[in-house]
Design a protein around this motif. Structure first.
Motif, short mmCIF file in Angstrom:
data_model
loop_
_atom_site.label_atom_id
_atom_site.label_comp_id
_atom_site.label_asym_id
_atom_site.label_seq_id
_atom_site.Cartn_x
_atom_site.Cartn_y
_atom_site.Cartn_z
N ARG A 754 -3.96 14.02 -22.03
CA ARG A 754 -4.84 14.90 -23.06
C ARG A 754 -5.39 16.16 -22.05
O ARG A 754 -5.22 17.26 -22.41
N VAL A 755 -5.92 15.76 -21.00
CA VAL A 755 -6.53 16.87 -19.97
C VAL A 755 -5.20 17.92 -19.69
O VAL A 755 -5.65 19.00 -19.70
N LEU A 756 -4.17 17.26 -19.44
CA LEU A 756 -3.08 18.35 -18.79
C LEU A 756 -2.68 19.17 -20.12
O LEU A 756 -2.24 20.36 -19.91
N TYR A 757 -2.61 18.61 -21.36
CA TYR A 757 -2.36 19.45 -22.45
C TYR A 757 -3.58 20.49 -22.70
O TYR A 757 -3.26 21.76 -22.92
N GLU A 758 -4.75 20.07 -22.36
CA GLU A 758 -5.85 21.25 -22.56
C GLU A 758 -5.62 22.28 -21.45
O GLU A 758 -5.80 23.50 -21.71
N ILE A 759 -5.37 21.78 -20.33
CA ILE A 759 -5.17 22.75 -19.26
C ILE A 759 -3.96 23.66 -19.68
O ILE A 759 -4.05 25.16 -19.63
N GLY A 760 -2.90 23.06 -19.85
CA GLY A 760 -1.80 23.87 -20.59
C GLY A 760 -2.00 25.14 -21.61
O GLY A 760 -1.56 26.06 -21.41
N ASP A 761 -2.81 24.51 -22.50
CA ASP A 761 -3.24 25.28 -23.89
C ASP A 761 -4.13 26.43 -23.35
O ASP A 761 -4.04 27.71 -23.81
N ILE A 762 -5.23 26.11 -22.14
CA ILE A 762 -5.90 27.32 -21.71
C ILE A 762 -5.27 28.21 -21.06
O ILE A 762 -5.54 29.46 -21.29
N TYR A 763 -4.34 27.86 -20.16
CA TYR A 763 -3.26 28.74 -19.64
C TYR A 763 -2.46 29.70 -20.54
O TYR A 763 -2.40 30.91 -20.23
N MET A 764 -1.98 29.12 -21.66
CA MET A 764 -1.39 29.96 -22.67
C MET A 764 -2.39 30.90 -23.20
O MET A 764 -1.74 32.11 -23.45
N LYS A 765 -3.54 30.45 -23.50
CA LYS A 765 -4.53 31.58 -23.93
C LYS A 765 -4.86 32.65 -22.99
O LYS A 765 -5.14 33.75 -23.37
N LEU A 766 -4.64 32.38 -21.59
CA LEU A 766 -4.83 33.32 -20.65
C LEU A 766 -3.60 33.98 -20.46
O LEU A 766 -3.53 34.93 -19.18
N LYS A 767 -2.51 33.57 -20.95
CA LYS A 767 -1.32 34.16 -20.99
C LYS A 767 -0.68 33.90 -19.61
O LYS A 767 0.30 34.80 -19.12
N ASP A 768 -1.12 32.83 -18.92
CA ASP A 768 -0.38 32.43 -17.83
C ASP A 768 0.75 31.55 -18.11
O ASP A 768 0.63 30.27 -17.95
N VAL A 769 1.89 31.85 -18.31
CA VAL A 769 3.09 30.98 -18.86
C VAL A 769 3.45 30.23 -17.91
O VAL A 769 3.82 28.89 -18.18
N LYS A 770 3.59 30.52 -16.68
CA LYS A 770 4.01 29.87 -15.90
C LYS A 770 3.18 28.60 -15.52
O LYS A 770 3.61 27.48 -15.15
N SER A 771 2.03 28.79 -15.31
CA SER A 771 1.07 27.84 -15.14
C SER A 771 0.88 26.67 -16.16
O SER A 771 0.74 25.42 -16.10
N ALA A 772 1.02 27.21 -17.38
CA ALA A 772 1.17 26.65 -18.70
C ALA A 772 2.29 25.43 -18.59
O ALA A 772 2.19 24.13 -18.91
N LYS A 773 3.23 26.07 -18.41
CA LYS A 773 4.41 25.37 -18.45
C LYS A 773 4.51 24.15 -17.38
O LYS A 773 4.84 23.00 -17.51
N LYS A 774 4.07 24.45 -16.17
CA LYS A 774 3.75 23.59 -15.09
C LYS A 774 3.00 22.46 -15.53
O LYS A 774 3.23 21.06 -15.45
N SER A 775 1.79 22.55 -16.25
CA SER A 775 0.80 21.59 -16.59
C SER A 775 1.31 20.69 -17.80
O SER A 775 1.37 19.61 -17.74
N PHE A 776 2.34 21.24 -18.63
CA PHE A 776 2.91 20.60 -20.08
C PHE A 776 3.99 19.86 -19.34
O PHE A 776 4.29 18.69 -19.77
N LYS A 777 4.64 20.21 -17.97
CA LYS A 777 5.46 19.29 -17.58
C LYS A 777 5.00 18.27 -16.94
O LYS A 777 5.50 17.20 -17.03
#
Length: 799
Positions: A754-777
């Motif tokens: 869940r924490v990793l999903y939240e981090i990915g979601d926050i990166y998406m909102k910050l438009k940092d797709v690369k970091s979001a993808k890393k967290s979701f992975k």
């Protein structure tokens, strides 16, 4: 025909490295066997060591240090010794008879490679222990391929989904609604009610034409009802849930008017209206239920619920009659048990112990499983019987609990001790001694060893030195020889005085009970009894043995020195004797000569009593009195009452005043750990009114206090609340910091996803797709099965 019976013998270890040892005793063809399992999350080796020509030992070395603290275990088939070194744990096994060893390596379904050769280490070792011949047949040595075979392009073994009969479903692509239904049903059985609500909503959305639509809705109604009636739920949220039950229930009845579960849904609607205080609407649906479905068990439950409302409206006689009508008319044992239990509780509140005992006895005789579904609650009920002078019922229930306990040694110890105590109180010293000895034999290092030993000694004469022994023996001979007359009277009195002098108060009290004194000695016997009881009560009080203290003072109607009043009140509170605690505090507050500091101390205790009794209006009034009195006389510590004032205001739904009080608490008691309780209530309230700023404000304070005191009782829930609020407030950087800090601190995979999903979601909102993808992975790579992991997978598809 062979039969194999397994009985769990003990579950010994569970360290930081997941080392677990389980020993099962078995029987095959009337021969006893045992099977020992040792497993850890990492592979380890077990080696044979020769002790002598006829005896071997086996040594298993598990890498990594641990906090294991366990004494050697000697059993019928094997002796187990565990030692610790700096970087390993050593398990030494010495079999008494014969032994066979098996290793379990990687399961087929976890690997595409099949190995033939024998592993030197494994995660799971099995030792078969037996006397004489083994029942296992030895397979002939196989000749075949010994190098690993790799099936890279083949599917690993899998059964897949099963139907209602436990058979594999052959049309998986068209049976997702069945899988959803089975999942919902299983989660409901496991009491995961909030998860069931979410699953039902998804199923209704995904399968709008499924034949299980009525079941999806019904399980949702059931689960919402369970959540609405769970403990410590906010009243506003409870009202929201009850309104939802009414809405869903009415819709369900319209859609499925011929369904067999109509009575149940009517019952849930009526109960929801009742909980909302809309009694006329509740009565309407109860009337439909009773009129159209007179023989249904939910109709009978409905009558019982209606009787509850009558009781709450102070119509005790009508409620009593309805309980009896259901009890004596139903043919459903569960309904009868519920009705009898309500009758017993009602009579107990009325102080009618005789009738309460009568109905509790009916349940125990006809349906003991009513109590035994939760053994811990059953034990508490047995203690309740004990406190209310229903000793025979207490003994009966305790024996039934003892027969059902399998894997709860802590509870078993309490039950054995309680049985000893009960039989001792019933003067059946032979059985009391038997149960005490069983406790000492089974729990050599148990929590109550010292107390049980003292109780066991108390069944006999307990002396302190040689002179006392000779003297007591002399008195006993006289008492035995002369069963009446002056010599008998004098010997008893001298014996009791000596026992009291030696501080053997329990034995003195026992002798007093058995003493057939004449009228001439009545006053001295009363004096000795008072002294013995007071000393035993004070001793128990100092040892914080509240149950025995309260029981003794109630039995003998004797008071102890006023200097122990505060401790005694604490005991009354610990044993839920709120009325007695209230009476004692009220008595002390009547003293007009009481110093302001002492008066405030007693008023603080009264505040705790009122809080436990949920008398919030009185608690608020008392809190204001304490604040006024403390300010007037300048008494230290009086402002502590602000906590109770806050809780009273909060429970009375005076949220603005509660918030002001919380601000005062924060100013006066800055950074106090107890403030967490206040902040948590404010967070929960803020969530109900969707005030994200307020959620963030108080969640941040809780996280700060947890970090300061290194105590994370409210984690990770409070961090998730904080992150959610920050996201809604567009404070993504702060949310990201909180989420990363939480990720470093937690170890449970089902929380990490869940924490990793939240981090990915926050990166998406910050438009940092690369970091979001890393967290979701990272989330999808976790070895878990959860909704959050699925969300991570779905999110990756869009990146």
């Amino acid at each position: 025909m062979k039969k194999l019976f397994f009985i769990l013998f003990f579950l010994t270890l569970h360290s930081l490295f997941a080392l677990t040892i389980v020993l099962n005793s078995t029987k095959e063809n009337k021969k006893d066997y045992a099977i020992l399992h040792i497993f850890d999350k990492t592979p380890f080796a077990c080696k044979k060591k020769i002790i002598n020509i006829k005896k071997n030992s086996y040594i298993c070395t598990i890498n990594g240090s641990s906090d294991i603290k366990i004494m050697p275990k000697k059993t019928k088939f094997i002796d187990i010794y565990i030692t610790k070194k700096s970087n390993s744990t050593i398990v030494t096994l010495i079999p008494v008879y014969n032994i066979k060893i098996f290793k379990i390596s990687t399961p087929l379904y976890e690997s595409k490679q099949i190995r033939k050769y024998i592993y030197k280490s494994a995660k799971h070792w099995i030792f078969l222990l037996y006397k004489g011949d083994s029942f296992l047949k030895v397979a002939p040595k196989e000749i075949g391929i010994k190098f690993p075979v790799y099936f890279g392009k083949s599917m690993m073994p899998s059964i897949g989904a099963l139907d209602l009969n436990g058979m594999p479903i052959k049309y998986v692509s068209n049976s997702k609604d069945i899988q959803a239904y089975l999942s919902i049903k299983q989660d409901y059985k496991r009491k995961r009610y909030r998860f069931v609500i979410s699953e039902a909503d998804n199923a209704l959305k995904d399968f709008p034409k499924s034949i299980f639509i009525n079941d999806f809705l019904l399980y949702k109604i059931r689960s919402v009802e369970k959540v609405a009636n769970s403990a410590n739920i906010d009243p506003k949220i409870q009202d929201k849930y009850n309104n939802e039950i009414v809405k869903m229930g009415k819709s369900w009845i319209k859609k499925f008017p011929s369904n067999q579960n109509i009575p149940e849904v009517l019952y849930h609607i009526a109960k929801a209206y009742q909980n909302l205080g809309q009694n006329s609407d509740a009565k309407y649906f109860f009337d439909i239920l009773i009129t159209e479905h007179p023989k249904n068990k939910f109709t009978e439950f409905g009558i019982l619920s209606f009787a509850d409302s009558l009781y709450n409206e102070d119509q005790k006689e009508k409620a009593l009659q309805l309980y009896k009508n259901v009890l004596y008319s139903t043919d459903n044992i569960k309904v009868a048990s519920v009705a009898a239990n309500k009758l017993a509780k009602l009579y107990l509140r009325m102080g009618n112990i005789k009738n309460a005992k009568k109905y509790y006895k009916k349940i125990l005789d006809a349906n003991p499983s009513f109590f035994l579904s939760d053994l811990t609650k059953a034990y508490n009920m047995a203690i309740k019987f004990q406190v209310n002078n229903m000793k025979q019922l207490s003994v009966k229930l305790l024996k039934k609990i003892l027969s059902k306990i399998n894997h709860n040694p802590g509870l078993k110890g309490k039950v054995l001790k309680a049985l000893g105590d009960e039989y001792a109180a019933l003067k059946n010293y032979k059985l009391a001694s038997m149960y005490y000895k069983r406790y000492l034999k089974s729990f050599m290092y148990g929590q109550y060893v010292d107390e049980v030993k003292r109780s066991l000694d108390g069944l006999f004469f307990n002396v302190s030195d040689q002179n006392s022994t000779k003297l007591l023996n002399y008195y006993n001979k006289l008492i035995k020889k002369y069963d009446n007359g002056n010599i008998y009277q004098k010997a008893n009195i001298l014996k009791i005085k000596l026992l009291i002098k030696e501080k053997n108060y329990k034995q003195a009290l026992k002798s007093l009970k058995n003493f057939q004194y004449i009228q001439k000695n009545k006053k001295i016997v009363q004096k000795l009894t008072k002294k013995a009881v007071q000393n035993i009560a004070v001793y128990n009080l100092k040892k914080e043995n509240c149950f025995n203290t309260v029981k003794l003072l109630n039995e003998y109607k004797i008071e102890i020195n006023k200097k122990y009043d505060l401790k005694l009140v604490k005991c009354y509170l610990d044993t839920s004797n709120y009325n007695r605690a209230f009476t004692l505090v009220k008595k002390r507050l009547k003293n007009t000569k009481l110093a302001p500091s002492k008066k405030i101390s007693w008023l603080k205790v009264m505040a705790k009593i009122l809080y436990e009794q949920h008398k919030y209006s009185k608690l608020l009034s008392l809190s204001n009195d304490v604040l006024s009195l403390g300010q007037t006389y300048g008494v230290k510590g009086y402002k502590e009452i602000l906590y109770y004032k806050f809780f009273a205001l909060f429970e009375l739904r005076k949220y603005d005043l509660a918030l002001k009080t919380a601000n005062k608490i924060e100013m006066i008691f800055k950074n106090r750990y107890k403030n967490e309780q206040v902040y948590q209530k404010l967070v929960n309230y803020a969530k109900t009114i969707d005030n994200n700023l307020m959620v963030a404000q108080y969640a941040r304070k809780i996280i700060s206090l947890q970090k300061r005191y290194k105590s994370y009782v409210l984690s990770p829930g409070i961090e998730f609340d904080y992150i959610t609020a920050l996201k809604k407030l567009n404070k993504y950087s702060t949310a990201l910091k909180i989420a990363n800090n939480l990720l470093m601190r937690i170890h449970k995979k089902t929380l990490k996803d869940r924490v990793l999903y939240e981090i990915g979601d926050i990166y998406m909102k910050l438009k940092d797709v690369k970091s979001a993808k890393k967290s979701f992975k990272k989330c999808t790579d976790l070895n878990t099965t959860s909704g959050w992991k699925n969300l991570c997978k779905e999110s990756l598809k869009f990146l």
